[in-house]
Scaffold this active site. Structure first.
Site, PDB file in Angstrom:
ATOM      1  N   PRO A   1      39.724  80.412 130.912  1.00 10.59           N
ATOM      2  CG  PRO A   1      41.875  80.375 131.834  1.00 10.59           C
ATOM      3  CD  PRO A   1      41.128  80.498 130.526  1.00 10.59           C
ATOM      4  CB  CYS A   2      36.038  83.342 133.144  1.00 12.06           C
ATOM      5  SG  CYS A   2      34.808  82.055 133.223  1.00 12.06           S
ATOM      6  CG  HIS A   3      38.360  78.901 136.862  1.00  9.76           C
ATOM      7  ND1 HIS A   3      38.444  78.547 135.524  1.00  9.76           N
ATOM      8  CD2 HIS A   3      39.437  78.354 137.466  1.00  9.76           C
ATOM      9  CE1 HIS A   3      39.527  77.800 135.344  1.00  9.76           C
ATOM     10  NE2 HIS A   3      40.146  77.678 136.507  1.00  9.76           N
TER      11      HIS A   3
END
Length: 110
Positions: free
Chosen positions: A57-59
């Site tokens: 989940p790089c967001h």
């Protein structure tokens, strides 16, 4: 994929839903405190972005002032904001996450 990138992805997968970490926090968590920019490079090339269980989940990674990544590689900052809001993350203005409320503290260091 490099060992550095794999280490970054493993740290980012430990950020819980509804929380964020800064690039610097991720860099510190992996033992490379001066590598925040390289954390960003690794996340920009994330092979499994998204919100599902198997994703990285790089967001959930933002700048130290809570701002979104202008070059968010998976739809731009508007997409990053939508993903964070879908997880319950609140913003103090158009482009800054409420870090006081949503930033992880020591989770990444575990």
């Amino acid at each position: 994929m490099s060992e550095f990138s794999e280490t970054v992805y493993a740290a980012v997968r430990r950020i819980p839903r509804g929380c964020v970490a800064t690039y610097g926090q991720v860099a510190e968590a992996i033992g490379r405190p001066r590598a925040a920019r390289y954390v960003g490079f690794a996340l920009h090339n994330n092979p499994h972005p998204g919100m599902d269980e198997d994703a990285t989940p790089c967001h959930r990674v933002v700048f130290k002032d809570g701002s979104l990544a202008p070059g968010f590689g998976f739809g731009g900052p508007a997409a990053q904001r939508r993903m964070l809001e879908a997880e319950g993350v609140r913003f103090v203005d158009e482009s800054h996450v409420d870090l006081e409320k949503h930033r992880v503290s020591t989770l990444l260091e575990q």
